[in-house]
Design a protein around this motif. Structure first.
Motif, mmCIF file in Angstrom:
data_model
loop_
_atom_site.group_PDB
_atom_site.id
_atom_site.type_symbol
_atom_site.label_atom_id
_atom_site.label_comp_id
_atom_site.label_asym_id
_atom_site.label_seq_id
_atom_site.Cartn_x
_atom_site.Cartn_y
_atom_site.Cartn_z
ATOM 1 N N ILE A 15 0.896 -1.078 0.015
ATOM 2 C CA ILE A 15 -0.122 -0.055 0.143
ATOM 3 C C ILE A 15 0.848 1.101 -0.058
ATOM 4 O O ILE A 15 0.423 2.407 -0.257
ATOM 5 N N ASP A 25 4.202 3.761 -1.154
ATOM 6 C CA ASP A 25 5.299 3.963 -2.363
ATOM 7 C C ASP A 25 6.487 4.177 -1.749
ATOM 8 O O ASP A 25 6.714 3.833 -0.566
ATOM 9 N N SER A 75 -0.073 4.823 -1.336
ATOM 10 C CA SER A 75 -0.426 4.970 -2.736
ATOM 11 C C SER A 75 -1.646 3.945 -3.290
ATOM 12 O O SER A 75 -2.180 4.415 -4.136
ATOM 13 N N ASN A 76 -1.958 2.909 -2.602
ATOM 14 C CA ASN A 76 -2.934 1.992 -2.919
ATOM 15 C C ASN A 76 -4.047 2.255 -1.937
ATOM 16 O O ASN A 76 -4.142 1.542 -0.927
ATOM 17 N N LYS A 77 -4.920 3.139 -1.893
ATOM 18 C CA LYS A 77 -5.796 3.488 -1.011
ATOM 19 C C LYS A 77 -6.983 2.593 -1.109
ATOM 20 O O LYS A 77 -7.682 2.007 0.203
ATOM 21 N N ASP A 78 -7.143 1.905 -2.093
ATOM 22 C CA ASP A 78 -8.115 1.006 -2.316
ATOM 23 C C ASP A 78 -8.015 -0.268 -1.468
ATOM 24 O O ASP A 78 -8.816 -0.831 -0.598
ATOM 25 N N MET A 79 -6.654 -1.013 -1.599
ATOM 26 C CA MET A 79 -6.264 -2.008 -0.655
ATOM 27 C C MET A 79 -6.372 -1.734 0.726
ATOM 28 O O MET A 79 -6.705 -2.534 1.833
#
Length: 347
Positions: free
Chosen positions: A181, A183, A189-193
């Motif tokens: 999640i 970077d 950077s992976n807010k969905d996960m």
């Protein structure tokens, strides 16, 4: 220069000292991976090895000197000490080998004779809540470390002084979550996960860590540590070799015998596959037991650690849609955690 003649700036580093191998990474180095073994020093007959045309890694022979005592670390320790005992103790940090492995990897990452670092390390899920163990670990790590080290191909020992200024200790599977999640700058950077319910099965050398987080919050009822890492399978193979083939094998040798798939011409492939399949079944049952009431809301099942790579063919039979990662995910993510803590929005 600071008061202790150590530069004032610091480098973020991670050391993941697993039961099978130790992994480390800093801001300006690649990831170093060595077997987690230490033994007494032996002489090196390099002048007699001109028949060997295989190009060796600089990590193939690591010699260190700490407090006037010399040691071999990693691959060469296993090769030279055929009676090597595996350290599977619950608190391996009490063993003297921990300090040697720690200093070795601090030195591998150090580009200069003197440096200051802030370090991230991991513990098994349950151990990461043990305040006494954490305090003992901090006392051993947060201080000045001195050693001399010589790698394969180097003529002389190089002296290093590394001051560890601060330490973050996290549950080991937290590293995999961070790697997925965050970077490289430590930002999400992976807010969905990050918003989802992620269940992580971390299969290491000794331990199987189960770690379930809901929107980044660990749910303690579903977080557990089991002693069913890869050495469980290795020891089953070792027992077969000793009982059926009547060869005595040192603990430290068994993972390399398994990797070779044979011993003295005996094909061990069927035995190894049976051991892997049995271990995978054991891990599946642990997951089904610990996460039984969580399955309705789990959105991602993630297998990580060195065991995830090896056992993937067997785990896939039960968890086809899971995410399968490898042994570098935890240290890579723990490093990002350190960057997030100490470097983000600085300067």
């Amino acid at each position: 220069m600071g008061k202790n003649n150590i530069v004032d700036s610091f480098n973020v580093q991670v050391i993941d000292d697993g039961y099978a191998d130790t992994k480390s990474k800093s801001e300006d180095s690649e990831m170093f991976i060595t077997p987690s073994y230490v033994t007494g020093w032996r002489p090196f007959y390099d002048k007699d090895s001109d028949l060997n045309e295989i190009k060796k890694s600089k990590l193939s022979r690591i010699e260190v000197e700490v407090n006037a005592s010399k040691y071999l670390v990693g691959e060469c320790a296993v090769k030279q000490d055929r009676n090597m005992q595996w350290n599977g103790a619950a608190d391996k940090h009490n063993d003297t080998s921990f300090d040697i492995l720690l200093k070795t990897h601090l030195s591998l990452m150090a580009k200069k004779p003197m440096s200051a670092v802030k370090l991230v390390m991991g513990l098994p899920v349950k151990a990461s809540l043990d305040k006494d163990r954490i305090e003992k670990m901090r006392a051993k790590v947060i201080r000045q470390h001195s050693l001399a080290m010589k790698l394969y191909g180097q003529k002389d020992f190089q002296n290093k002084i590394i001051k560890v200024e601060d330490l973050i200790i996290k549950a080991q599977p937290h590293g995999t979550l961070c790697d997925l999640i965050l970077d490289k700058n430590g930002n999400i950077s992976n807010k969905d996960m990050a918003r989802k319910v992620n269940a992580i099965s971390d299969i290491g050398g000794k331990t199987h860590n189960l770690y379930l987080v809901d929107a980044l919050e660990p749910l303690s009822d579903f977080c557990e540590t089991k002693n069913s890492g890869m050495y469980t399978a290795y020891m089953w193979v070792k027992d077969y070799i000793e009982q059926e083939l009547h060869f005595n094998v040192g603990d430290g040798q068994i993972q390399y015998i398994v990797a070779a798939g044979q011993i003295k011409g005996y094909d061990l492939t069927p035995v190894i596959q049976k051991a892997y399949k049995s271990l995978a079944r054991k891990i599946i049952l642990e997951i089904q037991t610990v996460w039984e009431s969580a399955f309705p809301f789990i959105e991602n099942i993630i297998f990580t650690g060195g065991g995830a790579t090896v056992l993937k063919p067997y785990l896939e039979e039960e968890f086809k849609n899971a995410i399968y990662l490898n042994r570098t995910q935890n240290p890579s993510g723990l490093f990002k955690q350190g960057v997030r803590k100490w470097k983000r929005n600085v300067g």
